[in-house]
Design an enzyme around this catalytic site. Structure first.
Site, mmCIF file in Angstrom:
data_model
loop_
_atom_site.group_PDB
_atom_site.id
_atom_site.type_symbol
_atom_site.label_atom_id
_atom_site.label_comp_id
_atom_site.label_asym_id
_atom_site.label_seq_id
_atom_site.Cartn_x
_atom_site.Cartn_y
_atom_site.Cartn_z
ATOM 1 C CB CYS A 106 -16.607 -120.239 14.417
ATOM 2 S SG CYS A 106 -16.497 -120.195 16.188
ATOM 3 C CB CYS B 47 -14.312 -114.705 18.429
ATOM 4 S SG CYS B 47 -15.756 -114.119 17.538
ATOM 5 C CD GLU C 299 -25.587 -90.550 23.798
ATOM 6 O OE1 GLU C 299 -25.934 -90.877 22.660
ATOM 7 O OE2 GLU C 299 -25.621 -91.343 24.767
ATOM 8 C CB CYS D 264 -28.750 -101.709 14.940
ATOM 9 S SG CYS D 264 -29.320 -101.173 16.535
#
Ligand code: SAM
Length: 469
Positions: A71, A158, A330, A409
């Site tokens: 990039c 990107c 949720e 994550c």
């Protein structure tokens, strides 16, 4: 060691943010874009008693695994931290970071299994978020934020995002040039457009323009340009955000064009994604992850799956197929509506109950009810980065579940939460500390990374916990 001083040293390790770590004059120094084993010349940017930050001036002896980043704005844009590292080494760095988190935060030595990778190391992202601003000359710019900042670095493409990225950026540049619409200035709170967000639902795009106005200026012009430049089916939404804070979306989404949501298929489950529903950013790795969660759950016709933080319900549906039933929890109402529609579309409504609410508020009662029914329970946790609330941890720890499968994550919050579940850590309602004695009801059976975010410091981790007795 003084600020701005230029010094030489050798990098001894990699940090959690993908930066090089070295020791110099007894201080631990973090230097982004440096690699283990490299002798570097660096400038001291900031130094305190706790830690010191530096910036590479010159790589004196490059590591064998150093490669040329793809990039043109790598190092300026804050999106990627590891493009200068050969891919296999990126994975090793992340695996080590996960093991370090478990050791340092949870006081647990874990064997981290080899990372499951996707098909593509580039072009894998299905979700694009572009802040819009103005440069010093007043020109509207589209880009990504610089690391730890809200300064927009202009980009025309990107490499980790999908192939349509350059077309989207080019279309919006044309729209801004033709109409004179201004990007948003965070300091003065002036300007019309704050952000462009795009979700790719297997080749169909949901484009959201975040604006400070109730009406999208020159909407027809934008649609005409998008239709010319973007060779994909798309939907267009306006999100009206007049707040002075950094939250990207307000509650107010206005549908302007195309379908309201789009459908797709993963692992034999048909699902729909709307403008607000969460979706994993890498379809290929997400499919591998869900498939592994399903395998580890080992559900049979007696099993009740409690799928906490269930999003649009794809994993809940997959898990329900082999189980007696699955319960999704949720917070986002739109995601719950989609999850209900997904259950019905897949003929699984009888087997799935989706609750809308906060896990910390409703999950303890759900677990107690299933326990009282004598159900065989498997808990799946997939929280946002901050991890689980202590009320969720306590409920899960005492659930009597056969298995707890934690999808995370963020390795540091995963290690903390797993430490609390396995009993190496304890809490008094707020403060978390190392346990004096460890007699948890669960032990770690496996820790497996999934490289959902190649070229970046981020990693998805799947941790499987089984009962200790
Ligand atoms: C990492 S996503 C996982 C979604 C889903 N399991 C999937 O794979 O698509 C986390 C989800 O938790 C939801 N969430 C965040 N905080 C929550 C809370 N306190 N209670 C319930 N859900 C929450 C978010 O809206 C998001 O859908």
């Amino acid at each position: 060691m003084d600020k701005n001083e230029v010094r030489e040293s050798t990098v001894i390790a990699m940090g959690m943010n993908g930066e090089g770590v070295l020791k110099d004059e007894g201080k631990v120094v973090f230097v982004p874009f440096a690699m283990t084993g490299e002798k570097i010349r660096y400038r001291v940017l900031k130094t305190s008693s706790n830690c010191t930050y530096g910036k590479v001036v010159e790589i004196l002896t490059p590591a064998e695994d150093r490669i040329r980043p793809k990039c043109p704005v790598y190092g300026k844009c804050g999106g990627c931290q590891l493009q200068h590292v050969r891919y296999a080494t990126q994975l090793k760095i992340k695996e080590d970071n996960i093991a370090n988190c478990f050791r340092k935060i949870a006081f647990s030595d874990v064997k981290v299994q080899p990372t499951v990778r996707g098909e593509n190391e580039f072009g894998y992202r299905n979700k694009l978020q572009l802040p819009i601003s103005v440069d010093k000359t007043g020109k509207t710019i589209i880009g990504f934020y610089a690391e730890n900042s809200h300064r927009v670095v202009p980009v025309s493409d990107c490499p980790i995002n999908a192939v349509w990225t350059a077309d989207i950026i080019s279309a919006f540049n044309e729209y801004f040039d033709l109409t004179g619409i201004k990007g948003y200035c965070e300091e003065t709170h002036t300007g019309d457009i704050r952000e462009i967000a795009v979700k790719d639902v297997k080749g169909k795009l949901i484009i959201t323009v975040v604006a400070t106005t109730d009406v999208l200026p020159f909407k027809e012009k934008l649609l005409e340009i998008l239709q010319n430049k973007v060779k994909y089916t798309f939907a267009l939404y306006l999100n009206v955000n007049t707040s002075h804070n950094n939250v990207i979306f307000s509650e107010k989404f206005i549908h302007l064009y195309g379908n309201k949501d789009f459908g797709a298929d993963m692992l034999g489950i048909r699902y729909r994604v709307g403008v607000q529903s969460f979706m994993q950013v890498n379809d290929c790795v997400a499919a591998k992850l869900y498939s592994m969660v399903n395998t580890l759950a080992e559900a049979d016709e007696d099993t009740v799956i409690i799928d906490a933080y269930s999003g649009a319900g794809l994993m809940t549906a997959l898990l329900s197929k082999r189980a007696k039933k699955a319960i999704g929890i949720e917070i986002v109402p739109e995601a719950v509506n989609l999850a209900n529609a997904l259950a019905s579309q897949n003929g699984l409504s009888e087997k799935i109950t989706n609750y809308q609410g906060k896990c910390e508020e409703i999950m303890p009662d759900i677990i107690e009810r299933e326990k009282a029914n004598g159900s065989k329970i498997v808990v799946v946790l997939d929280p946002p980065r901050k991890g689980c609330d202590l009320k969720v941890i306590d409920a899960v720890k005492n659930s009597g579940a056969d298995k707890i499968i934690y999808v995370s994550c963020k390795p540091s919050t995963l290690a903390r939460d797993v430490g609390l579940i396995t009993g190496t850590l304890c809490h008094d309602g707020s403060k978390i500390e190392k346990s004096e004695t460890v007699n948890g009801k669960y032990i770690i059976n496996s820790v497996r990374p999934f490289d959902m975010f190649a070229q970046t410091k981020h990693i998805e981790t799947l941790c499987e916990l089984v009962r200790s007795e």
